[in-house]
Design a protein around this motif. Structure first.
Motif, short mmCIF file in Angstrom:
data_model
loop_
_atom_site.label_atom_id
_atom_site.label_comp_id
_atom_site.label_asym_id
_atom_site.label_seq_id
_atom_site.Cartn_x
_atom_site.Cartn_y
_atom_site.Cartn_z
N VAL A 48 0.87 -1.19 0.00
CA VAL A 48 0.00 0.00 0.00
C VAL A 48 0.90 1.23 0.00
CG1 VAL A 48 -1.94 1.14 1.11
CG2 VAL A 48 -1.65 -1.33 1.37
N ASP A 83 1.41 5.14 -2.30
CA ASP A 83 0.86 6.00 -3.34
C ASP A 83 1.90 6.54 -4.32
OD1 ASP A 83 1.99 7.63 -1.35
OD2 ASP A 83 0.73 9.32 -1.91
N SER A 130 6.24 2.01 -5.34
CA SER A 130 5.42 0.79 -5.29
C SER A 130 5.83 -0.20 -6.38
CB SER A 130 3.94 1.13 -5.41
OG SER A 130 3.64 1.72 -6.65
N ALA A 135 -1.95 -1.34 -3.82
CA ALA A 135 -3.03 -0.36 -3.65
C ALA A 135 -2.37 1.00 -3.46
CB ALA A 135 -3.89 -0.72 -2.44
N ASN A 136 -2.94 2.03 -4.07
CA ASN A 136 -2.34 3.36 -3.95
C ASN A 136 -3.21 4.34 -3.17
OD1 ASN A 136 -4.35 3.95 -5.79
ND2 ASN A 136 -2.95 4.07 -7.54
N GLY A 160 -5.77 4.57 0.61
CA GLY A 160 -6.09 3.90 1.85
C GLY A 160 -7.42 3.18 1.83
N ALA A 174 -7.15 0.02 -0.06
CA ALA A 174 -6.37 -0.98 0.67
C ALA A 174 -7.26 -1.76 1.63
CB ALA A 174 -5.24 -0.30 1.44
N VAL A 227 0.68 -7.22 4.99
CA VAL A 227 0.39 -5.91 4.41
C VAL A 227 1.58 -4.99 4.68
CG1 VAL A 227 -1.10 -3.89 4.45
CG2 VAL A 227 -2.10 -6.17 4.71
N LEU A 264 2.48 -1.32 4.57
CA LEU A 264 1.59 -0.18 4.61
C LEU A 264 2.31 1.15 4.83
CD1 LEU A 264 -1.36 0.91 4.85
CD2 LEU A 264 -1.26 0.30 7.28
N LEU A 301 -1.03 8.42 2.81
CA LEU A 301 -1.84 7.92 1.70
C LEU A 301 -3.01 8.86 1.44
CD1 LEU A 301 -2.08 4.20 2.87
CD2 LEU A 301 -0.75 5.00 0.91
#
Length: 231
Positions: free
Chosen positions: A11, A13, A18, A35-36, A38, A41, A53, A55, A59
């Motif tokens: 996760v 952005d 990423s 995932a970009n 929150g 995610a 995860v 994280l 985000l």
């Protein structure tokens, strides 16, 4: 390189970061999703239930602290937080919300991989163990669940691992240094507060006395002791 079959949700952005992390982990045999945002995610964790995860804190839509808090309601597996912030308060807040470990940016590839392997290994080793009973306390390493007097106790992955270590050494004082080494795979630097935070959370959830704990005792200058006869 052969697949590990373990699934990691990244996760983050920043597209370049990423992509780099994803490619690096795929090269080391992991299945990776990205995932970009929150809010996205949280949906992916609930739908896919990844093994870990990774994280970021900063985000869009929903920050990493809120994501961690939300997914801990249903997700017991490892959460490794990462951020460019260097404030100790950020690390403490992440751990209090249920994160298992913490990495500061810029991310170092080998350290990232080592932390991920350590978190996943802890879960795998715990799955091979059985059930421990202490009076009204039941700790089940197969389901990674805890109950007290017949009522389920919601614990995170890192809280379960801490409790399992302490319960496995019931009656024995375990130092902070040993706990840090076994839980995080690093040497204790004298300033790491993650152990104290996890102990505090466990005491609250297990109805221990915060002022005079008698179930998970503090032995000043030495460490912590799990009292087998206090349940």
């Amino acid at each position: 390189m052969s697949k590990t079959s373990e699934h990691i949700l990244v996760v983050e952005d920043d597209p370049s970061l990423s992509e780099w992390i994803s490619d690096y982990l795929v090269d080391h045999g992991y299945e990776v999703s990205v995932a970009n945002r929150g809010d996205t995610a949280v949906e992916l964790v609930e739908a896919d239930h990844p093994d870990l995860v990774l994280l970021d804190i900063m985000l869009p839509v929903k920050n990493g602290f809120d994501v961690c808090k939300d997914i801990r309601k249903f997700y017991p597996l490892p959460i490794l937080m990462m951020t460019a912030c260097v404030e100790e308060s950020d690390e403490v807040l992440g751990l209090e919300l249920g994160a298992d470990d913490y990495l500061s940016k810029p991310i170092k590839p080998r350290i990232l991989l080592a932390r991920i392997k350590a978190l996943l290994r802890r879960g795998s080793e715990a799955d091979q163990l059985t059930v421990r009973m202490f009076g009204g306390l039941k700790i089940d390493s197969i389901s990674k669940s805890v109950s007290l007097n017949g009522m389920p106790v919601a614990v995170s992955s890192n809280e379960f691992d801490m409790l399992w270590i302490l319960a496995s050494e019931a009656g024995k004082v375990i130092s902070r240094a040993e706990l840090v080494q076994r839980l995080r795979g690093i040497d204790y630097d004298g300033f790491d507060r993650s152990i104290d935070i996890r102990i505090s959370r466990l005491r609250k959830k297990l109805e221990d006395d915060a002022n005079q704990p008698y179930r998970i005792k503090t032995v000043w200058g030495k460490g912590y002791l799990f009292a087998a006869d206090a349940w």
